[in-house]
Structures are given as structure tokens and as C-alpha cells.
Scaffold this active site. Structure first.
Site, PDB file in Angstrom:
ATOM      1  CG  HIS A  39      55.145  42.315  48.324  1.00 40.72           C
ATOM      2  ND1 HIS A  39      54.728  42.941  49.482  1.00 40.72           N
ATOM      3  CD2 HIS A  39      54.108  41.513  47.940  1.00 40.72           C
ATOM      4  CE1 HIS A  39      53.508  42.541  49.783  1.00 40.72           C
ATOM      5  NE2 HIS A  39      53.110  41.672  48.869  1.00 40.72           N
ATOM      6  CE  LYS A  61      42.868  41.526  49.880  1.00 42.11           C
ATOM      7  NZ  LYS A  61      44.262  41.143  49.620  1.00 42.11           N
ATOM      8  NE  ARG A 118      52.582  34.190  50.227  1.00 41.84           N
ATOM      9  CZ  ARG A 118      51.631  34.915  50.769  1.00 41.84           C
ATOM     10  NH1 ARG A 118      51.923  35.768  51.723  1.00 41.84           N
ATOM     11  NH2 ARG A 118      50.377  34.801  50.386  1.00 41.84           N
ATOM     12  CB  SER A 137      50.927  42.677  53.614  1.00 42.16           C
ATOM     13  OG  SER A 137      51.777  42.844  52.522  1.00 42.16           O
TER      14      SER A 137
HETATM   15  O1  PNS Z   1      48.383  41.458  46.901  1.00 40.58           O
HETATM   16  P1  PNS Z   1      47.083  40.767  46.620  1.00 40.58           P
HETATM   17  O2  PNS Z   1      45.989  41.319  47.518  1.00 40.58           O
HETATM   18  O3  PNS Z   1      47.191  39.273  46.685  1.00 40.58           O
HETATM   19  O4  PNS Z   1      46.708  41.146  45.094  1.00 40.58           O
HETATM   20  C1  PNS Z   1      45.500  40.685  44.504  1.00 40.58           C
HETATM   21  C2  PNS Z   1      45.254  41.352  43.143  1.00 40.58           C
HETATM   22  C3  PNS Z   1      45.382  42.847  43.246  1.00 40.58           C
HETATM   23  C4  PNS Z   1      46.282  40.844  42.149  1.00 40.58           C
HETATM   24  C5  PNS Z   1      43.830  40.952  42.688  1.00 40.58           C
HETATM   25  O5  PNS Z   1      42.945  41.179  43.733  1.00 40.58           O
HETATM   26  C6  PNS Z   1      43.361  41.719  41.462  1.00 40.58           C
HETATM   27  O6  PNS Z   1      43.792  41.442  40.358  1.00 40.58           O
HETATM   28  N1  PNS Z   1      42.461  42.705  41.683  1.00 40.58           N
HETATM   29  C7  PNS Z   1      41.936  43.550  40.635  1.00 40.58           C
HETATM   30  C8  PNS Z   1      40.485  43.206  40.323  1.00 40.58           C
HETATM   31  C9  PNS Z   1      40.415  42.096  39.299  1.00 40.58           C
HETATM   32  O7  PNS Z   1      40.912  42.204  38.199  1.00 40.58           O
HETATM   33  N2  PNS Z   1      39.736  40.976  39.694  1.00 40.58           N
HETATM   34  C10 PNS Z   1      39.612  39.783  38.871  1.00 40.58           C
HETATM   35  C11 PNS Z   1      40.800  38.854  39.121  1.00 40.58           C
HETATM   36  S1  PNS Z   1      40.703  37.395  38.120  1.00 40.58           S
END
Ligand code: PNS
Length: 158
Positions: free
Chosen positions: A18, A42, A91, A128
Site C-alpha cells: 500500500h 469485512k 498487483r 493484508s
Molecule cells: O482494500 P480493499 O478492501 O480492496 O478496498 C476496497 C474498497 C474500499 C475500495 C471498496 O470496497 C469500496 O470502494 N468500498 C466502498 C463502498 C462502495 O463504494 N462500493 C461500490 C464500489 S463500485
């Protein structure tokens, strides 16, 4: 015109992967807002406050980076913050499918753009989830997360 980018994620906990992407974004944009999702679905190992603190400690040297958090839709948070660009790390090709889907959905919802930064090969296997699994089973995560994060993992997982 000054350009701000949003780097969203769960950061449970932040890894050197990150940090690599955030540092590189900080070199490309005038300002970077790292956005920690509250994400109760989560069941994160660390609380929102802990995840924010670990990021702040890791990014203290970068003057144009700030750490914030949100719940709900990312695009709503971006709108509130007046940010029109998301930055995500990739990645491997396996990340791309879902990231592309999210980028297209986010664009449809609000017109926000997504910019992808390829992960450094040094960190392409790092996540993570794997760090938590290895740490919980007594494996060594030195060099994968900053020392203060390692310490918190030790405290939390024994
Ligand atoms: O580190 P991660 O878990 O891969 O991050 C995922 C994240 C936070 C970017 C994604 O889950 C997110 O945007 N969540 C907020 C809810 C949302 O907007 N959902 C619609 C996504 S198109």
C-alpha cells in the site's frame, strides 16, 4: 490547477505494498487523500481508529498526504471531499477484473475517474489478508509491514 487523488482501501493493516502505491501517487498528484473504509461487513482485525493511526504513522513524512475515513459509497465521500480521481494499485491481472468493474461502476455513479498504478514486483504477492494469516500462525512478517504495524499484529494475535 491542483489535482487531488483519493486512495481508498480497508488497510487492515497497511502493508509496504500500500505504502509503495501511496508514495508514488504522492509524487504524481498535488495532494493525496488516503480513505479508510469503515467496512463492518469485512470484520476487520483492527478498528477504524487503529487502521487510521497505523497509516498516519507510516505516512508522517509525506506532507501532501492525509488520512481520512468514510462509510457508505466511495463516490459520495469523493464528492464531499471534492475529489475527481481515484488511485488504485494493481498487483496482478487477477486484481484487474474486479478493479475494472469497480472503476466502471464508480464512473457510472458519479463520473469519477480511476487511475491504476502497477504494484512494484517486490510487493506483487503481498496482501493484508496474507500478512494476518502468516502472523496469526506465528510466521515472520518482518519487511512486509512497518515495524509499528508488526508490533500491533504481535499484540493482537500473540
Ligand atoms: O482494500 P480493499 O478492501 O480492496 O478496498 C476496497 C474498497 C474500499 C475500495 C471498496 O470496497 C469500496 O470502494 N468500498 C466502498 C463502498 C462502495 O463504494 N462500493 C461500490 C464500489 S463500485
Amino acid at each position: 490547477m491542483s489535482l487531488t487523488a483519493l486512495c481508498p482501501g480497508t488497510f487492515d493493516p497497511v502493508t509496504y505494498g500500500h505504502l509503495d502505491v501511496i508514495e508514488r501517487a504522492a509524487g504524481l498528484f498535488d495532494r493525496v487523500v488516503v480513505a479508510v473504509v469503515e467496512n463492518p461487513s469485512k470484520e476487520p482485525l483492527f478498528t477504524l481508529e487503529e487502521r487510521r493511526t497505523m497509516l498516519k504513522e507510516s505516512l508522517a513524512d509525506l506532507e501532501n498526504v492525509e488520512v481520512d475515513s468514510f462509510s457508505g459509497l466511495l463516490v459520495d465521500f469523493a464528492r464531499r471531499r471534492g475529489v475527481r480521481m481515484l488511485v488504485k494499485g494493481l498487483r496482478a491481472v487477477s486484481d484487474f477484473d474486479y478493479e475494472l468493474q469497480m472503476a466502471q461502476m464508480n464512473h457510472r455513479l458519479s463520473g469519477i475517474e480511476t487511475c491504476f498504478i502497477p504494484a512494484s514486483p517486490t510487493w506483487s504477492y503481498l496482501s493484508s489478508s496474507l500478512v494476518k494469516e502468516v502472523a496469526s500462525l506465528g510466521g515472520d512478517v518482518e519487511g512486509l509491514v512497518p515495524p509499528h504495524v508488526q508490533e500491533r499484529l504481535r499484540e493482537r494475535l500473540g
